[in-house]
Design an enzyme around this catalytic site. Structure first.
Site, short mmCIF file in Angstrom:
data_model
loop_
_atom_site.label_atom_id
_atom_site.label_comp_id
_atom_site.label_asym_id
_atom_site.label_seq_id
_atom_site.Cartn_x
_atom_site.Cartn_y
_atom_site.Cartn_z
N ASN A 447 43.79 36.51 38.60
CA ASN A 447 43.35 36.51 37.20
C ASN A 447 44.58 36.15 36.37
O ASN A 447 45.47 36.97 36.16
CB ASN A 447 42.83 37.90 36.84
CG ASN A 447 42.44 38.00 35.37
OD1 ASN A 447 42.42 36.99 34.64
ND2 ASN A 447 42.12 39.21 34.91
N LYS A 449 44.87 35.48 33.35
CA LYS A 449 44.87 36.01 31.98
C LYS A 449 45.36 34.93 31.02
O LYS A 449 45.14 33.73 31.28
CB LYS A 449 45.70 37.30 31.91
CG LYS A 449 45.19 38.35 32.91
CD LYS A 449 45.82 39.71 32.73
CE LYS A 449 45.31 40.65 33.80
NZ LYS A 449 45.89 41.98 33.72
N HIS A 534 36.25 43.05 32.36
CA HIS A 534 37.65 43.45 32.54
C HIS A 534 38.01 44.46 31.46
O HIS A 534 37.57 44.36 30.31
CB HIS A 534 38.56 42.21 32.45
CG HIS A 534 39.94 42.48 32.96
ND1 HIS A 534 40.90 43.13 32.21
CD2 HIS A 534 40.52 42.22 34.16
CE1 HIS A 534 42.01 43.25 32.92
NE2 HIS A 534 41.80 42.70 34.12
N GLU A 536 40.55 44.81 29.78
CA GLU A 536 41.21 44.27 28.59
C GLU A 536 40.17 43.72 27.61
O GLU A 536 40.35 43.81 26.40
CB GLU A 536 42.22 43.19 29.01
CG GLU A 536 43.44 43.83 29.68
CD GLU A 536 44.15 42.92 30.69
OE1 GLU A 536 43.82 41.73 30.77
OE2 GLU A 536 45.02 43.44 31.42
N GLU A 606 39.44 48.45 38.91
CA GLU A 606 40.79 48.33 38.37
C GLU A 606 41.07 49.53 37.47
O GLU A 606 40.65 49.56 36.30
CB GLU A 606 40.92 47.04 37.55
CG GLU A 606 40.74 45.79 38.37
CD GLU A 606 41.23 44.54 37.68
OE1 GLU A 606 41.91 43.74 38.33
OE2 GLU A 606 40.96 44.38 36.47
N GLY A 612 49.08 46.16 35.24
CA GLY A 612 50.30 45.66 34.62
C GLY A 612 51.36 46.71 34.40
O GLY A 612 52.34 46.48 33.70
N SER A 652 48.42 46.17 39.68
CA SER A 652 49.76 46.15 40.29
C SER A 652 49.71 45.91 41.80
O SER A 652 50.52 46.49 42.55
CB SER A 652 50.51 47.45 39.98
OG SER A 652 50.65 47.61 38.58
P1 13P Z 1 48.10 43.34 37.53
O1 13P Z 1 47.93 42.87 38.96
O2 13P Z 1 49.03 42.56 36.76
O3 13P Z 1 48.31 44.81 37.48
O4 13P Z 1 46.68 43.09 36.84
C1 13P Z 1 45.56 43.50 37.42
C2 13P Z 1 44.45 42.93 36.70
O5 13P Z 1 44.15 43.29 35.61
C3 13P Z 1 43.66 41.87 37.37
O6 13P Z 1 42.50 41.62 36.67
#
Ligand code: 13P
Length: 691
Positions: A447, A449, A534, A536, A606, A612, A652
């Protein structure tokens, strides 16, 4: 009533079974005797000369085998319908034959039980009428027969019974009958058994005289015999009362050279006498003449007498002498008597003072190494220790039943081991099935982003594509990019190696929604996936469960696979509400789907606190949650669908912790954020599936 019916059917079946087994067995142990009887029947209809001997002998063996096998089948209730019908047909034919022999009287004894029991023709008819009725009762409802063996073991008993009885016939043909029911068995003193005891009832006869006088014919007896004016025409003598008939009443030996009756001199001889019995020298087996000649030499050497008894012509005697070099004397006797004495042509008898102490088929004659001393010093010169009839019957039963029991046991063991093997196989299949479940799609999805410009994105996509084309991954790989990358990235990816997905799509089908990109548009770029839900997007763009539900429906409607994200915040985890939160997220946006649509859903768990932050959920925490998610999917769509659903972990996840995470049974891969932005990092995670 039905119980009574079953009892009657089974009594009839047992009666038939035992009769058939007995009659089949006694015929099988004396195939030559059965052959003689068949020949008698054929002679009665003037066919004996036309039917070759091998045919009548084969018929004798076959008849014994059919009767015995039918008896065994009835006893064990094998192939009940077939057996009962065949029995009825067999008995119907036999009964018709006995009606004929009762009326026409072509033979004196039907031969049903060989020489074991002799029945008059009237008794035989009665017996067969009873048996045909029993057969009809059994054939009426074959299923009334209670099985004595499971149907899986039937084949064993069937084959064994047939092999056993044919084997018995062949063995008895090669040797001699196992049981000797005839008057000339071992232990019999022929002379004694020829004697009529003093005071024994005499056979009484009545003679009718047919006389004629002046054209008148009249019958008279001895009591009213007329004067000499009557002229004799004819006389008829009938037995009015059967007197005592000794067991042996037809044993006469005449010298072939002088014609003198030497019966008494042979039977009264004090020492040993060998009698080579060959009813027909023309048909006798001459293959063992060497053994016979040696026995003759031995007899001469040790003072034993040796005669060959035959019913053959001088010509055939001379021919036999020519072929075999026989020097022993020949005597004549009645052919039927000789055939009764021993079931071998030729066969050998050893008499000691007129008592039969040994009988041998020409195939198993005493050998020279056995004949190494005078007879009185040898075991064959002694009366054998005859085991009692009952113990011999027991022995025979054991030879049949013991191997049958052992075979059944072997069959059961085999069946059991087969069952165990099939269970193991089932388990293996189950394992394979399970591992197949474990074979549900393993996925590593990136992803990106909002990180890369178009050029960097395309370059990265290219790099990833090249790396994975060069070294095929052990899992599905998907990269999810911003909308602007999709079309360009689609151009550089080998879609058979790397899938492409969007990070979002609109909750509207199409229209005036400035800035939005619809599922259809996503699909049109060549993408196959879309990430929805997601955290976010939920957190920063206010995507609610309802909005996500719309997006999910639209994405699926346009043929996209949905990577649906769920996960709890740190507070929620600390409050131990993670299960509740995740369940609500799934229930709010994807659990409305039907089973078919569900096949296009990939779940990504997640935990928001791990995204992150560098703070990965431990593999156990992840496994626990993914197992829980699978369980609620199972509740909703069933175990099979749950086993087929790929559930990913995200937060992560990097090359260093991926192997540990992916080793968990419920973790089917990862949704990777930061670590998907560099080819090497991403590939490192993908390669975790190779470990
Ligand atoms: P990270 O792997 O950067 O923690 O992000 C996970 C994520 O949100 C994947 O959609």
């Amino acid at each position: 009533m039905s119980k009574l019916r079953v009892v009657i059917a089974n009594v009839c079946r047992l009666l038939l079974a035992l009769t058939f087994i007995l009659s089949g067995y006694v015929k099988a142990i004396d195939p030559l005797g059965t052959q003689y009887k068949i020949t008698d029947y054929l002679a009665a209809i003037d066919l004996a000369a036309m039917v070759p001997q091998w045919t009548t002998l084969s018929a004798a063996v076959a008849l014994a085998a059919i009767e015995f096998a039918l008896g065994v089948f009835l006893l064990f209730a094998i192939k009940r319908q077939f057996t009962s019908r065949l029995t009825l047909a067999f008995m119907a034919v036999m009964t018709l034959i006995t009606v004929w022999i009762y009326i026409a009287d072509p033979v004196k004894d039907c031969g049903c039980f060989g020489d074991a029991f002799t029945l008059t023709n009237g008794e035989t008819l009665l017996k067969n009428i009873l048996l045909v009725l029993c057969a009809a009762v059994v054939a009426w409802r074959p299923s009334d027969m209670v099985r004595l063996i499971s149907s899986s073991n039937q084949w064993l008993v069937m084959n064994y019974a047939v092999v056993y009885i044919i084997g018995t016939s062949l063995w008895c043909l090669y040797t001699l009958p196992t049981f000797d029911f005839r008057p000339y068995h071992i232990g019999v003193n022929i002379k004694q058994d020829m004697t009529v005891p003093e005071g024994a009832p005499q056979t009484e006869y009545e003679t009718t005289f047919i006389m004629k006088k002046n054209g008148v014919t009249k019958e008279f007896t001895a009591d009213n015999y007329p004067d000499s004016t009557w002229q004799f025409v004819d006389a008829r003598t009938v037995v009015t009362k059967q007197g005592y008939e000794p067991p042996i009443h037809d044993f006469i030996i005449d010298s072939a050279t002088t014609g003198e009756d030497i019966t008494d001199s042979i039977l009264s001889r004090p020492g040993y006498t060998f009698l080579l019995v060959a009813p027909s020298l023309a048909r006798a087996d001459d293959s063992n003449f060497g053994d016979i000649d040696q026995i003759y030499e031995y007899a001469q050497e040790h003072g034993a007498a040796f005669y060959c008894l035959t019913a053959s012509t001088d010509k055939n005697i001379a021919r036999w002498r020519d072929i075999t070099g026989a020097e022993y004397p020949f005597c004549l006797s009645d052919e039927t008597t000789l055939k009764t004495i021993i079931r071998s042509n030729p066969g050998l008898l050893l008499l000691k003072k007129g008592t039969i102490i040994g009988k041998w088929s020409h195939n198993l004659l005493p050998q020279t190494d056995e004949l190494n001393a005078p007879l009185h010093q040898l075991s064959i010169g002694q009366m054998p220790q005859q085991s009692s009839t009952s113990s011999r019957i027991l022995k025979v039963m054991l030879t049949f039943l013991l191997p049958l029991f052992l075979l059944s046991l072997a069959d059961r063991l085999w069946a059991w081991s087969k069952w165990v093997r099939s269970k193991q196989k089932e388990n293996n299949i189950f394992q394979i099935f399970k591992s197949k479940k474990k074979m549900r799609k393993k996925i590593v999805a990136g992803n990106w982003k909002m990180n890369l410009n178009l050029q960097d994105g395309v370059a990265l996509a290219k790099e990833i594509n090249e790396a994975l084309v060069a070294e095929k991954p052990n899992c599905d790989v998907v990269i999810c990019t911003p909308f602007i990358h999709l079309a360009s990235v689609a151009q550089v990816l080998d879609s058979t190696v790397v899938g492409l997905g969007a990070e979002n799509c609109a909750d509207k089908e199409k229209g005036a929604y400035t800035g939005e990109v619809s599922a259809e548009m996503v699909k049109s770029t060549g993408a196959q996936y879309v990430i929805l839900g997601h955290s976010e997007r939920r957190q920063y763009y206010g995507e609610t469960a309802e909005i996500l539900k719309e997006k999910v429906d639209l994405a699926l409607a346009h043929g996209l696979k949905v990577i649906f994200c769920c996960g709890e915040t740190l507070e929620e985890r600390e409050a131990e509400k993670q299960n509740e939160v995740v369940k609500a997220e799934l229930a709010g946006s994807v659990f409305h789907l039907d089973a078919e649509a569900w096949k296009n859903i990939i779940i990504a768990y997640e935990p928001i606190w791990a995204i992150g932050t560098g703070k990965t959920a431990t593999s156990d925490q992840a496994e626990e949650m993914l197992a829980y998610i699978r369980s609620i999917v199972a509740e909703k769509y069933g175990q099979e669908a749950a086993e087929d659903t790929s559930i990913l972990y995200g937060g992560s996840c990097k090359a260093s912790n991926a192997p540990e995470l992916f080793s968990k049974p419920n973790i089917d891969g990862g949704l990777i954020g930061g670590a998907s932005l560099k080819c090497a990092d991403f590939k490192g995670i993908i390669d975790a599936w190779k470990k």
